[in-house]
Design a protein around this motif. Structure first.
Motif, PDB file in Angstrom:
ATOM      1  N   ASP A  30       0.810  -1.226   0.000  1.00  0.00           N
ATOM      2  CA  ASP A  30       0.000   0.000   0.000  1.00  0.00           C
ATOM      3  C   ASP A  30       0.840   1.270   0.000  1.00  0.00           C
ATOM      4  N   GLN A  31       2.146   1.145  -0.170  1.00  0.00           N
ATOM      5  CA  GLN A  31       2.990   2.334  -0.205  1.00  0.00           C
ATOM      6  C   GLN A  31       2.571   3.273  -1.331  1.00  0.00           C
ATOM      7  N   SER A  32       2.669   4.572  -1.066  1.00  0.00           N
ATOM      8  CA  SER A  32       2.272   5.545  -2.079  1.00  0.00           C
ATOM      9  C   SER A  32       3.286   5.637  -3.212  1.00  0.00           C
ATOM     10  N   TRP A  33       4.535   5.185  -2.983  1.00  0.00           N
ATOM     11  CA  TRP A  33       5.494   5.112  -4.082  1.00  0.00           C
ATOM     12  C   TRP A  33       5.101   3.939  -4.964  1.00  0.00           C
ATOM     13  N   TRP A  34       4.804   4.209  -6.218  1.00  0.00           N
ATOM     14  CA  TRP A  34       4.170   3.222  -7.092  1.00  0.00           C
ATOM     15  C   TRP A  34       5.130   2.147  -7.599  1.00  0.00           C
ATOM     16  N   ASN A  35       6.399   2.502  -7.820  1.00  0.00           N
ATOM     17  CA  ASN A  35       7.326   1.589  -8.487  1.00  0.00           C
ATOM     18  C   ASN A  35       8.069   0.758  -7.457  1.00  0.00           C
ATOM     19  N   ARG A  36       7.357  -0.208  -6.869  1.00  0.00           N
ATOM     20  CA  ARG A  36       7.956  -1.041  -5.824  1.00  0.00           C
ATOM     21  C   ARG A  36       7.520  -2.489  -5.982  1.00  0.00           C
ATOM     22  N   ARG A  37       8.315  -3.367  -5.430  1.00  0.00           N
ATOM     23  CA  ARG A  37       8.027  -4.797  -5.481  1.00  0.00           C
ATOM     24  C   ARG A  37       8.301  -5.370  -4.090  1.00  0.00           C
ATOM     25  N   VAL A  38       7.403  -6.192  -3.606  1.00  0.00           N
ATOM     26  CA  VAL A  38       7.501  -6.764  -2.260  1.00  0.00           C
ATOM     27  C   VAL A  38       7.874  -8.239  -2.371  1.00  0.00           C
ATOM     28  N   THR A  39       8.940  -8.619  -1.680  1.00  0.00           N
ATOM     29  CA  THR A  39       9.387 -10.016  -1.690  1.00  0.00           C
ATOM     30  C   THR A  39       9.489 -10.534  -0.269  1.00  0.00           C
TER      31      THR A  39
END
Length: 235
Positions: A30-39
Motif C-alpha cells: 500500500d505504499q504511495s510510491w508506485w514503483n515497488r516490489r515486495v518479496t
C-alpha cells in the motif's frame, strides 16, 4: 540521465509469523510510491505462513520465496538481495507496519541532486573533497515502537554509534539500543555492492550501519516517524 522513478525492492524476511506477516505485506504493497516490489523470504516456517500469504500470491508486485531451511535473519536478507535487482532496497520485519508515505520520503532523499559536501566539515577524513556533489546512499527514518506492555515509544535518536561501543551509556534508557532503525533504511544498490550485505551475527543490522559509516557512505536521516514496530515477547 538520473533515474527519478527508481524501482524499489521491499524485502521482508520471516519465520513463523503467520499471525503478523499479512499486515506487514499489506502495508508494503500500500505504499504511495508506485514503483515497488515486495518479496517475502520465508526461512522455512513451520506454521501457517503460506496460507496467510495466499491472498497476495496473484498480486503482480508480490514475490514469495521459501528457503529449504532456516539460515537466520542475516542470510535470509542476503538471499533477498541475490534475488532482487531494483535500484534500491529496503528491509521490513514481519512485525513492521510501514506508514503509507515511508518509501516516497526515502526515494525523494535518495534521488536528490542538490546534496553537497559543505566546506566547513572535515571531508578528507573519509576520502571526500569539500564543495563536491554527494550521492546519498542510505535514507533512514525515525520510527515508533509498541512494546509488549502496551507502551508506545518514539525512537527519534539519530546515529548512536557511540552507544554501540559503550553500552554502559544506555543505563536507565526505556528501550536499550534506542537507535534509528537501519533495517528499514532505503539502500542504494551501489552501496551494498561496495560494502557487501549482512554479516551472519545477532546484531547484523547495527554492524552494517557501523560499517557503512566507517567506510564513508552518505547516510541521511529523515526526522519523521514513518514506521511502526510491534515488539512481542518473542521478537
Amino acid at each position: 540521465p538520473h533515474d527519478l522513478s527508481p524501482r524499489i525492492d521491499i524485502i521482508i524476511p520471516t519465520y513463523n509469523r503467520a499471525h503478523l506477516i499479512a499486515t506487514a505485506v499489506r502495508a508494503a504493497l500500500d505504499q504511495s510510491w508506485w514503483n515497488r516490489r515486495v518479496t517475502v523470504i520465508d526461512a522455512a516456517s513451520t506454521d501457517g505462513t503460506p496460507a496467510a500469504l495466499a491472498p497476495f500470491m496473484d498480486h503482480p508486485d508480490f514475490n514469495y520465496i521459501r528457503l529449504a531451511r532456516n539460515l537466520g535473519t542475516a542470510q535470509a536478507k542476503n538471499a533477498g538481495l541475490l534475488l532482487t535487482d531494483g535500484t534500491a532496497v529496503t528491509f521490513h520485519d514481519s512485525d513492521d507496519i510501514a506508514h503509507r508515505d515511508k518509501l516516497l520520503h526515502q526515494v525523494r532523499v535518495l534521488t536528490r541532486q542538490d546534496v553537497a559536501a559543505d566546506a566547513c566539515l572535515n571531508w578528507p577524513i573519509i576520502g571526500r573533497q569539500a564543495d563536491t556533489r554527494l550521492q546519498v546512499g542510505v535514507a533512514l527514518v525515525h520510527h515508533e515502537l509498541i512494546l509488549p506492555d502496551g507502551q508506545r515509544v518514539a525512537i527519534r535518536r539519530d546515529l548512536s554509534l557511540l552507544d554501540d561501543v559503550f553500552p554502559n551509556l544506555q543505563m536507565g534508557a526505556r528501550v536499550p539500543g534506542d537507535w534509528t532503525h537501519i533495517n528499514s533504511g532505503l539502500f542504494h544498490q551501489d552501496v551494498l555492492c561496495r560494502n557487501g550485505g549482512f554479516d551472519d551475527i545477532i546484531e547484523e543490522d547495527r554492524e552494517l550501519r557501523n560499517r557503512l559509516i566507517l567506510n564513508g557512505e552518505i547516510l541521511w536521516v529523515i526526522p519523521a516517524l514513518l514506521l511502526t514496530k510491534i515488539e512481542t515477547p518473542d521478537s
